[in-house]
Design a protein around this motif. Structure first.
Motif, PDB file in Angstrom:
ATOM      1  N   LEU A   8      20.331 -49.917 -34.426  1.00  0.00           N
ATOM      2  CA  LEU A   8      19.455 -50.025 -33.248  1.00  0.00           C
ATOM      3  C   LEU A   8      18.724 -51.360 -33.171  1.00  0.00           C
ATOM      4  O   LEU A   8      18.257 -51.757 -32.107  1.00  0.00           O
ATOM      5  N   LYS A   9      18.619 -52.066 -34.313  1.00  0.00           N
ATOM      6  CA  LYS A   9      17.968 -53.380 -34.302  1.00  0.00           C
ATOM      7  C   LYS A   9      18.752 -54.398 -33.471  1.00  0.00           C
ATOM      8  O   LYS A   9      18.228 -55.457 -33.106  1.00  0.00           O
ATOM      9  N   LYS A  10      19.978 -54.077 -33.153  1.00  0.00           N
ATOM     10  CA  LYS A  10      20.772 -54.967 -32.308  1.00  0.00           C
ATOM     11  C   LYS A  10      20.284 -54.939 -30.842  1.00  0.00           C
ATOM     12  O   LYS A  10      20.637 -55.813 -30.062  1.00  0.00           O
ATOM     13  N   ILE A  11      19.499 -53.926 -30.505  1.00  0.00           N
ATOM     14  CA  ILE A  11      18.925 -53.844 -29.146  1.00  0.00           C
ATOM     15  C   ILE A  11      17.726 -54.782 -29.108  1.00  0.00           C
ATOM     16  O   ILE A  11      16.714 -54.552 -29.771  1.00  0.00           O
ATOM     17  N   GLN A  12      17.824 -55.830 -28.345  1.00  0.00           N
ATOM     18  CA  GLN A  12      16.840 -56.922 -28.405  1.00  0.00           C
ATOM     19  C   GLN A  12      15.412 -56.479 -28.059  1.00  0.00           C
ATOM     20  O   GLN A  12      14.452 -56.961 -28.660  1.00  0.00           O
ATOM     21  N   LEU A  13      15.274 -55.588 -27.100  1.00  0.00           N
ATOM     22  CA  LEU A  13      13.932 -55.205 -26.654  1.00  0.00           C
ATOM     23  C   LEU A  13      13.109 -54.528 -27.744  1.00  0.00           C
ATOM     24  O   LEU A  13      11.871 -54.590 -27.719  1.00  0.00           O
ATOM     25  N   ILE A  14      13.774 -53.875 -28.705  1.00  0.00           N
ATOM     26  CA  ILE A  14      13.027 -53.138 -29.724  1.00  0.00           C
ATOM     27  C   ILE A  14      13.336 -53.617 -31.140  1.00  0.00           C
ATOM     28  O   ILE A  14      12.918 -52.990 -32.110  1.00  0.00           O
ATOM     29  N   SER A  15      14.040 -54.722 -31.279  1.00  0.00           N
ATOM     30  CA  SER A  15      14.414 -55.184 -32.626  1.00  0.00           C
ATOM     31  C   SER A  15      13.175 -55.545 -33.456  1.00  0.00           C
ATOM     32  O   SER A  15      13.065 -55.146 -34.634  1.00  0.00           O
ATOM     33  N   ASP A  16      12.224 -56.270 -32.874  1.00  0.00           N
ATOM     34  CA  ASP A  16      11.010 -56.630 -33.612  1.00  0.00           C
ATOM     35  C   ASP A  16      10.176 -55.393 -33.931  1.00  0.00           C
ATOM     36  O   ASP A  16       9.608 -55.270 -35.027  1.00  0.00           O
ATOM     37  N   TYR A  17      10.098 -54.495 -32.969  1.00  0.00           N
ATOM     38  CA  TYR A  17       9.337 -53.257 -33.193  1.00  0.00           C
ATOM     39  C   TYR A  17       9.924 -52.473 -34.349  1.00  0.00           C
ATOM     40  O   TYR A  17       9.189 -51.996 -35.241  1.00  0.00           O
ATOM     41  N   LEU A  18      11.256 -52.312 -34.374  1.00  0.00           N
ATOM     42  CA  LEU A  18      11.909 -51.558 -35.440  1.00  0.00           C
ATOM     43  C   LEU A  18      11.714 -52.232 -36.792  1.00  0.00           C
ATOM     44  O   LEU A  18      11.496 -51.555 -37.815  1.00  0.00           O
ATOM     45  N   GLU A  19      11.752 -53.555 -36.814  1.00  0.00           N
ATOM     46  CA  GLU A  19      11.582 -54.294 -38.075  1.00  0.00           C
ATOM     47  C   GLU A  19      10.199 -54.032 -38.666  1.00  0.00           C
ATOM     48  O   GLU A  19      10.077 -53.668 -39.853  1.00  0.00           O
ATOM     49  N   HIS A  20       9.166 -54.201 -37.847  1.00  0.00           N
ATOM     50  CA  HIS A  20       7.803 -53.998 -38.358  1.00  0.00           C
ATOM     51  C   HIS A  20       7.529 -52.526 -38.654  1.00  0.00           C
ATOM     52  O   HIS A  20       6.871 -52.193 -39.648  1.00  0.00           O
ATOM     53  N   ARG A  21       8.049 -51.666 -37.803  1.00  0.00           N
ATOM     54  CA  ARG A  21       7.825 -50.238 -38.006  1.00  0.00           C
ATOM     55  C   ARG A  21       8.497 -49.755 -39.278  1.00  0.00           C
ATOM     56  O   ARG A  21       7.923 -48.975 -40.062  1.00  0.00           O
ATOM     57  N   GLN A  22       9.716 -50.232 -39.545  1.00  0.00           N
ATOM     58  CA  GLN A  22      10.436 -49.823 -40.741  1.00  0.00           C
ATOM     59  C   GLN A  22       9.727 -50.324 -42.002  1.00  0.00           C
ATOM     60  O   GLN A  22       9.626 -49.605 -43.009  1.00  0.00           O
ATOM     61  N   GLN A  23       9.199 -51.539 -41.946  1.00  0.00           N
ATOM     62  CA  GLN A  23       8.455 -52.066 -43.091  1.00  0.00           C
ATOM     63  C   GLN A  23       7.212 -51.238 -43.383  1.00  0.00           C
ATOM     64  O   GLN A  23       6.917 -50.926 -44.551  1.00  0.00           O
ATOM     65  N   ASP A  24       6.474 -50.867 -42.342  1.00  0.00           N
ATOM     66  CA  ASP A  24       5.264 -50.064 -42.529  1.00  0.00           C
ATOM     67  C   ASP A  24       5.591 -48.690 -43.108  1.00  0.00           C
ATOM     68  O   ASP A  24       4.896 -48.199 -44.020  1.00  0.00           O
ATOM     69  N   ILE A  25       6.643 -48.070 -42.590  1.00  0.00           N
ATOM     70  CA  ILE A  25       7.021 -46.734 -43.076  1.00  0.00           C
ATOM     71  C   ILE A  25       7.508 -46.789 -44.517  1.00  0.00           C
ATOM     72  O   ILE A  25       7.136 -45.950 -45.356  1.00  0.00           O
ATOM     73  N   ASN A  26       8.348 -47.780 -44.838  1.00  0.00           N
ATOM     74  CA  ASN A  26       8.849 -47.915 -46.219  1.00  0.00           C
ATOM     75  C   ASN A  26       7.709 -48.166 -47.197  1.00  0.00           C
ATOM     76  O   ASN A  26       7.698 -47.617 -48.309  1.00  0.00           O
ATOM     77  N   ALA A  27       6.736 -48.991 -46.771  1.00  0.00           N
ATOM     78  CA  ALA A  27       5.604 -49.272 -47.651  1.00  0.00           C
ATOM     79  C   ALA A  27       4.789 -48.004 -47.899  1.00  0.00           C
ATOM     80  O   ALA A  27       4.365 -47.727 -49.032  1.00  0.00           O
ATOM     81  N   PHE A  28       4.588 -47.201 -46.855  1.00  0.00           N
ATOM     82  CA  PHE A  28       3.834 -45.953 -47.014  1.00  0.00           C
ATOM     83  C   PHE A  28       4.571 -44.995 -47.936  1.00  0.00           C
ATOM     84  O   PHE A  28       3.972 -44.383 -48.836  1.00  0.00           O
ATOM     85  N   ASN A  29       5.864 -44.830 -47.716  1.00  0.00           N
ATOM     86  CA  ASN A  29       6.644 -43.892 -48.520  1.00  0.00           C
ATOM     87  C   ASN A  29       6.713 -44.342 -49.985  1.00  0.00           C
ATOM     88  O   ASN A  29       6.674 -43.513 -50.908  1.00  0.00           O
ATOM     89  N   THR A  30       6.805 -45.664 -50.224  1.00  0.00           N
ATOM     90  CA  THR A  30       6.874 -46.178 -51.605  1.00  0.00           C
ATOM     91  C   THR A  30       5.542 -45.984 -52.313  1.00  0.00           C
ATOM     92  O   THR A  30       5.492 -45.536 -53.476  1.00  0.00           O
ATOM     93  N   ASN A  31       4.468 -46.311 -51.601  1.00  0.00           N
ATOM     94  CA  ASN A  31       3.136 -46.176 -52.213  1.00  0.00           C
ATOM     95  C   ASN A  31       2.802 -44.729 -52.533  1.00  0.00           C
ATOM     96  O   ASN A  31       2.045 -44.448 -53.479  1.00  0.00           O
ATOM     97  N   ASN A  32       3.336 -43.800 -51.775  1.00  0.00           N
ATOM     98  CA  ASN A  32       3.044 -42.375 -51.987  1.00  0.00           C
ATOM     99  C   ASN A  32       4.166 -41.663 -52.734  1.00  0.00           C
ATOM    100  O   ASN A  32       4.126 -40.423 -52.848  1.00  0.00           O
ATOM    101  N   GLU A  33       5.133 -42.445 -53.253  1.00  0.00           N
ATOM    102  CA  GLU A  33       6.230 -41.906 -54.058  1.00  0.00           C
ATOM    103  C   GLU A  33       6.898 -40.711 -53.363  1.00  0.00           C
ATOM    104  O   GLU A  33       7.067 -39.643 -53.944  1.00  0.00           O
ATOM    105  N   VAL A  34       7.234 -40.929 -52.097  1.00  0.00           N
ATOM    106  CA  VAL A  34       7.868 -39.883 -51.308  1.00  0.00           C
ATOM    107  C   VAL A  34       9.336 -39.763 -51.683  1.00  0.00           C
ATOM    108  O   VAL A  34      10.034 -40.770 -51.849  1.00  0.00           O
ATOM    109  N   ASP A  35       9.792 -38.512 -51.838  1.00  0.00           N
ATOM    110  CA  ASP A  35      11.194 -38.255 -52.124  1.00  0.00           C
ATOM    111  C   ASP A  35      11.990 -38.370 -50.837  1.00  0.00           C
ATOM    112  O   ASP A  35      11.931 -37.502 -49.965  1.00  0.00           O
TER     113      ASP A  35
END
Length: 413
Positions: free
Chosen positions: A290-317
């Motif tokens: 979906l990052k290939k869709i230009q209108l939301i590529s930046d949104y997906l990039e930042h959103r994915q980073q925020d979610i991954n950081a939250f899941n890593t910090n909270n040791e989510v399975d």
């Protein structure tokens, strides 16, 4: 001028007519002469007054005098000249027939009342046309006010004519009229309701000429072209004319689209209905696609980073997508539509732009687009809205979503 009273009497006597016959013939001859003089006088008076008014109107800067000529006010005033002449000459023509003189004089007085009403009517119509040339008064119900004045004028005129014909004292007449007011109120109920409604519509600025109104009760959907004392004329978009009683504008519900016309845009409010079973979490692989869709590529990039950081910090399975924080195809699609609308050239960016999820229904999940097109013209508005939904409907499969369709063939499980 009394010497002309028996101008033809001697001539008829010379033809050996009796005194009575000669007297009648003398009266008829004088009457014919008077009618000829009246006709010539009326013609000359009309020509002179019309020429004078037209000459003055052509030199003046205002349009009012031009409208006076257009509505025949000078022509009507000119009729007073032969009328006065006729009244002065009646004693000469009917010197031997006073009863005839009284009858003709009464008829001329009645004609005088009608003529005065006609002159005032032409002046009022001039004011009506003149006010419509003033930009700030073009949308006001001037017709209603003119009709009210004309109604009052005719009422007074008819009362005067009745008094002249019956010889009743005018005070007695209006006293009797007051006693009959209940009957008159019943007879003129619609007119009175229309008068009250016209005043309220004008004071409250409810409807103006040129407004687009919708009134389902009368199947009216179009532009107000005329507001009268009794009716409001609406030209529907199929070019038919609907007549609505004026008083219904204060007694029944209707929709006035003036606010939309005065605003910066026309509202778009329509929803896509998505199948609830097609809503799902997004895997990392799908997010990368979906990052290939230009209108939301930046949104997906930042959103994915925020979610991954939250899941890593909270040791989510994350062996199961349901754990921790995740993105859904419906949420990302909603963000895409929002971005698409915000970047659309035909959408007013200064007004509300919103893509919202409504309560689920038995058919699915409504995803509503709420925005305002910059172009308010009906044809262009429909084109803009269709263009937006053409695009969004075609975009649905890219997010692994499905649209609800009644009687759609379900895939084999």
């Amino acid at each position: 001028m009394r010497q002309f009273s028996h101008l033809f009497y001697d001539y008829f006597k010379s033809l050996e007519f009796s005194d009575g016959t000669a007297t009648y013939l003398n009266m008829l001859a004088l009457l014919l002469v008077l009618l000829l003089i009246v006709f010539i006088t009326d013609f000359i008076a009309r020509k002179i007054l019309l020429q004078a008014f037209s000459s003055f109107a052509s030199k003046s800067k205002t349009q009012f005098d031009d409208l006076l000529v257009a509505h025949k006010t000078p022509r009507n005033i000119a009729h007073f000249v032969p009328l006065i002449l006729t009244l002065k000459c009646l004693p000469i023509v009917f010197i031997d027939f006073p009863s005839f003189e009284n009858a003709v004089e009464l008829l001329l007085k009645l004609y005088c009342v009608v003529l005065v009403i006609w002159i005032i009517r032409s002046v009022l119509r001039t004011f009506e046309s003149y006010f419509k040339t003033i930009p700030r008064l073009k949308d006001k119900p001037i017709d209603s006010y003119i009709q009210v004045l004309m109604l009052f004028l005719w009422a007074v005129g008819i009362a005067l004519i009745f008094v002249m014909l019956t010889g009743i004292d005018i005070k007695t007449f209006f006293t009797t009229l007051g006693a009959a007011s209940a009957v008159l109120l019943l007879i003129f109920k619609d007119t009175i309701l229309g008068l009250v409604a016209s005043i309220q519509v004008a004071i409250n600025d409810t409807v103006r000429i040129g407004d687009w109104i919708t009134m389902d009760k009368y199947e009216a959907d179009g532009t107000v072209i005329e507001i009268n004392l009794n009716t409001v004329q609406v030209q529907n978009f199929d070019m038919t004319i609907t007549n609505i009683p004026t008083y219904t504008l204060i007694s029944d519900a209707f929709k006035n689209w003036r606010g939309m016309n005065d605003s910066g845009g026309r509202r778009i409010k329509r929803a896509l209905i998505l199948k609830a079973t097609s809503v799902a979490y997004l895997s990392d692989e799908k997010i990368n696609d979906l990052k290939k869709i230009q209108l939301i590529s930046d949104y997906l990039e930042h959103r994915q980073q925020d979610i991954n950081a939250f899941n890593t910090n909270n040791e989510v399975d994350k062996s199961l997508l349901i754990n921790g924080r995740n993105m859904t195809n419906l949420g990302v699609f909603r963000k895409y539509i929002q971005s698409y609308i915000e970047n659309h050239s035909a959408i007013n960016k200064d007004m509300t732009i919103m893509t919202r999820q409504l309560a689920p229904t038995p058919q699915g999940i409504p995803l509503e687009i709420y925005a305002f097109s910059s172009d308010k013209r009906w044809q262009n508005y429909e084109y803009i809205m269709s263009d937006i939904f053409d695009h969004t409907l075609a975009a649905v499969p890219y997010f692994d979503l499905e649209l609800y369709e009644l009687n759609a063939i379900q895939p084999n499980s």
